[in-house]
Design an enzyme around this catalytic site. Structure first.
Site, PDB file in Angstrom:
ATOM      1  N   ASP A 102       0.869  -1.181   0.000  1.00 41.14           N
ATOM      2  CA  ASP A 102       0.000   0.000   0.000  1.00 41.14           C
ATOM      3  C   ASP A 102       0.905   1.229   0.000  1.00 41.14           C
ATOM      4  OD1 ASP A 102      -3.277   0.186   0.834  1.00 41.14           O
ATOM      5  OD2 ASP A 102      -2.136   2.052   0.895  1.00 41.14           O
TER       6      ASP A 102
ATOM      7  N   ASN B 213      -4.946  -4.408  -7.120  1.00 41.05           N
ATOM      8  CA  ASN B 213      -6.229  -3.957  -6.573  1.00 41.05           C
ATOM      9  C   ASN B 213      -6.255  -2.451  -6.263  1.00 41.05           C
ATOM     10  OD1 ASN B 213      -8.710  -4.192  -4.589  1.00 41.05           O
ATOM     11  ND2 ASN B 213      -7.001  -3.435  -3.336  1.00 41.05           N
TER      12      ASN B 213
ATOM     13  N   TYR C 123     -12.284   7.923 -13.687  1.00 39.07           N
ATOM     14  CA  TYR C 123     -12.367   6.603 -13.056  1.00 39.07           C
ATOM     15  C   TYR C 123     -12.876   5.567 -14.056  1.00 39.07           C
ATOM     16  CZ  TYR C 123     -13.622   3.034  -9.587  1.00 39.07           C
ATOM     17  OH  TYR C 123     -13.719   1.867  -8.872  1.00 39.07           O
TER      18      TYR C 123
ATOM     19  N   LYS D  92     -10.895   2.262 -15.669  1.00 38.61           N
ATOM     20  CA  LYS D  92     -11.328   0.883 -15.461  1.00 38.61           C
ATOM     21  C   LYS D  92     -11.583   0.174 -16.794  1.00 38.61           C
ATOM     22  CE  LYS D  92     -11.058   0.934 -11.001  1.00 38.61           C
ATOM     23  NZ  LYS D  92     -10.000   0.161 -10.328  1.00 38.61           N
TER      24      LYS D  92
ATOM     25  N   THR E 265     -16.903   0.431   1.122  1.00 42.71           N
ATOM     26  CA  THR E 265     -15.518   0.551   1.601  1.00 42.71           C
ATOM     27  C   THR E 265     -15.202   2.034   1.757  1.00 42.71           C
ATOM     28  OG1 THR E 265     -14.505   0.806  -0.566  1.00 42.71           O
ATOM     29  CG2 THR E 265     -14.824  -1.467   0.188  1.00 42.71           C
TER      30      THR E 265
HETATM   31  P1  NAD Z   1     -10.184   1.602  -0.520  1.00 37.45           P
HETATM   32  O1  NAD Z   1     -10.114   3.072  -0.693  1.00 37.45           O
HETATM   33  O2  NAD Z   1     -10.855   1.032   0.679  1.00 37.45           O
HETATM   34  O3  NAD Z   1      -8.719   0.974  -0.607  1.00 37.45           O
HETATM   35  C1  NAD Z   1      -7.808   1.330  -1.601  1.00 37.45           C
HETATM   36  C2  NAD Z   1      -6.392   1.213  -1.067  1.00 37.45           C
HETATM   37  O4  NAD Z   1      -5.503   1.568  -2.139  1.00 37.45           O
HETATM   38  C3  NAD Z   1      -6.092   2.168   0.097  1.00 37.45           C
HETATM   39  O5  NAD Z   1      -5.490   1.442   1.154  1.00 37.45           O
HETATM   40  C4  NAD Z   1      -5.120   3.167  -0.498  1.00 37.45           C
HETATM   41  O6  NAD Z   1      -4.172   3.651   0.433  1.00 37.45           O
HETATM   42  C5  NAD Z   1      -4.468   2.352  -1.587  1.00 37.45           C
HETATM   43  N1  NAD Z   1      -3.871   3.193  -2.629  1.00 37.45           N
HETATM   44  C6  NAD Z   1      -4.362   4.338  -3.155  1.00 37.45           C
HETATM   45  N2  NAD Z   1      -3.494   4.842  -4.040  1.00 37.45           N
HETATM   46  C7  NAD Z   1      -2.432   4.008  -4.073  1.00 37.45           C
HETATM   47  C8  NAD Z   1      -1.215   3.999  -4.771  1.00 37.45           C
HETATM   48  N3  NAD Z   1      -0.886   4.987  -5.620  1.00 37.45           N
HETATM   49  N4  NAD Z   1      -0.350   2.985  -4.566  1.00 37.45           N
HETATM   50  C9  NAD Z   1      -0.651   1.991  -3.701  1.00 37.45           C
HETATM   51  N5  NAD Z   1      -1.791   1.950  -2.991  1.00 37.45           N
HETATM   52  C10 NAD Z   1      -2.667   2.948  -3.171  1.00 37.45           C
HETATM   53  O7  NAD Z   1     -10.866   1.075  -1.869  1.00 37.45           O
HETATM   54  P2  NAD Z   1     -11.613  -0.292  -2.258  1.00 37.45           P
HETATM   55  O8  NAD Z   1     -13.058   0.004  -2.371  1.00 37.45           O
HETATM   56  O9  NAD Z   1     -11.135  -1.421  -1.427  1.00 37.45           O
HETATM   57  O10 NAD Z   1     -11.089  -0.429  -3.748  1.00 37.45           O
HETATM   58  C11 NAD Z   1     -10.162  -1.406  -4.185  1.00 37.45           C
HETATM   59  C12 NAD Z   1     -10.263  -1.498  -5.694  1.00 37.45           C
HETATM   60  O11 NAD Z   1     -11.582  -1.884  -6.054  1.00 37.45           O
HETATM   61  C13 NAD Z   1      -9.982  -0.178  -6.424  1.00 37.45           C
HETATM   62  O12 NAD Z   1      -9.262  -0.447  -7.600  1.00 37.45           O
HETATM   63  C14 NAD Z   1     -11.370   0.316  -6.742  1.00 37.45           C
HETATM   64  O13 NAD Z   1     -11.383   1.173  -7.857  1.00 37.45           O
HETATM   65  C15 NAD Z   1     -12.062  -1.003  -7.042  1.00 37.45           C
HETATM   66  N6  NAD Z   1     -13.514  -0.933  -6.981  1.00 37.45           N
HETATM   67  C16 NAD Z   1     -14.136  -0.514  -5.854  1.00 37.45           C
HETATM   68  C17 NAD Z   1     -15.515  -0.427  -5.843  1.00 37.45           C
HETATM   69  C18 NAD Z   1     -16.244   0.075  -4.641  1.00 37.45           C
HETATM   70  O14 NAD Z   1     -17.453   0.339  -4.771  1.00 37.45           O
HETATM   71  N7  NAD Z   1     -15.631   0.231  -3.488  1.00 37.45           N
HETATM   72  C19 NAD Z   1     -16.252  -0.782  -6.971  1.00 37.45           C
HETATM   73  C20 NAD Z   1     -15.592  -1.222  -8.108  1.00 37.45           C
HETATM   74  C21 NAD Z   1     -14.197  -1.286  -8.097  1.00 37.45           C
END
Ligand code: NAD
Length: 257
Positions: free
Chosen positions: A36, A89, A157, A161, A192
């Site tokens: 992270d 992720n 975004y 994706k 989240t």
């Molecule tokens: P989250 O914000 O809870 O966690 C994301 C993590 O990524 C955080 O710990 C953050 O510190 C880390 N991060 C951010 N920028 C970074 C970087 N440059 N390098 C390394 N780490 C970095 O988000 P989440 O909901 O768990 O999302 C995880 C993935 O799932 C993402 O790619 C998000 O786009 C995707 N996603 C989420 C949802 C949703 O509704 N939550 C839906 C579709 C896709």
């Protein structure tokens, strides 16, 4: 123990889907490299894993920086001797990302750098490590917005994706005969920290909820369970898939009242 004898690297594993996946992968026997940009939260994930008797290390890496991406792969291999599972992720959803008419160039660049280039760099440096291990599984996180448009726009975004989805498909074809599988996880909306601000607003929450057939948002662990399947050998013939885990959003025209 669906991941015994496997080493998995997960980016963005300090929160949300990444953290739940790291915990679940470790519970299923994997040694986990918890990466992270935020070392404190990655370290917390490691503590949770260790408290449950699992094995993990925390690695600070900004996935949008080539040097960090390279170093995180090297650190995982140095710690555990190999890499079998690469879960790209990490991602952001910027509050200032909106309509194509309003989104500033710096927000576009930041989002593309982390969400799309970050996955590219993870694969660029991670695939050689998977090849050294004799093959492996790549899971790249796209989104259901790679498949459908929203009037509630988040243009950078969504574009990022879409790029992850098509890039993953190409990787899945190129390396298939070298025992590497690559699949794109397309989550629906998950409760989240990523969506915390948006979902805390009752009107914005309801605007989205009405389109979700089960009438609720996903939990992070439900994405972790899907990722576990893709990471494990149970999905040995699943390659190049658009692995949609969205409660049926993309199947729905009219949802139940
Ligand atoms: P989250 O914000 O809870 O966690 C994301 C993590 O990524 C955080 O710990 C953050 O510190 C880390 N991060 C951010 N920028 C970074 C970087 N440059 N390098 C390394 N780490 C970095 O988000 P989440 O909901 O768990 O999302 C995880 C993935 O799932 C993402 O790619 C998000 O786009 C995707 N996603 C989420 C949802 C949703 O509704 N939550 C839906 C579709 C896709």
């Amino acid at each position: 123990m669906r991941l015994s004898n496997k080493v998995a690297l997960i980016t963005g594993a300090g929160s949300g889907i990444g953290r739940e996946s790291a915990i679940l992968f470790a519970k299923e026997g994997a040694q986990v490299a918890v990466c992270d940009v935020n070392l404190a939260t990655a370290t917390e994930t490691v503590s949770l894993i260790e408290a449950a008797g699992g094995e993990a290390i925390a690695i600070q890496a900004d996935v949008s920086k080539a040097a960090d991406a390279k170093a995180m792969i090297e650190a995982a291999e140095a710690a555990y001797g190999k890499l079998n599972v690469l879960f790209n992720n990490a991602g952001i959803f910027h509050a200032a990302d909106g309509s194509v008419l309003e989104t500033e160039e710096d927000i576009w660049d930041l989002t593309i750098d982390i969400n799309l280039k970050g996955v590219f760099l993870g694969c660029k440096y991670g695939i050689p490590a998977l090849l050294r291990a004799g093959g492996g599984s790549i899971i790249n996180t796209a989104s259901f917005v790679a498949l459908m448009g929203a009037a509630t726009a988040q243009i950078a975004y969504t574009a990022s994706k879409g790029g992850v989805l098509s890039m993953t498909r190409e990787i899945s074809v190129e390396f298939a005969r070298q025992n590497i599988r690559a699949n794109a996880l397309c989550p629906g909306p998950v409760e989240t920290p990523l969506l915390q601000e948006l979902l805390a607003d009752p009107a914005r929450r309801q605007r989205r909820l009405v389109h979700i057939p089960p009438g609720r948002f996903a939990k992070a662990v439900e994405m972790a369970q899907a990722a576990l399947f893709l990471a494990s050998d149970e999905s040995s013939f699943v390659n190049g898939a658009t692995f949609t885990v969205d409660g049926g959003i993309t199947a729905a025209y009219v949802t139940p009242e």
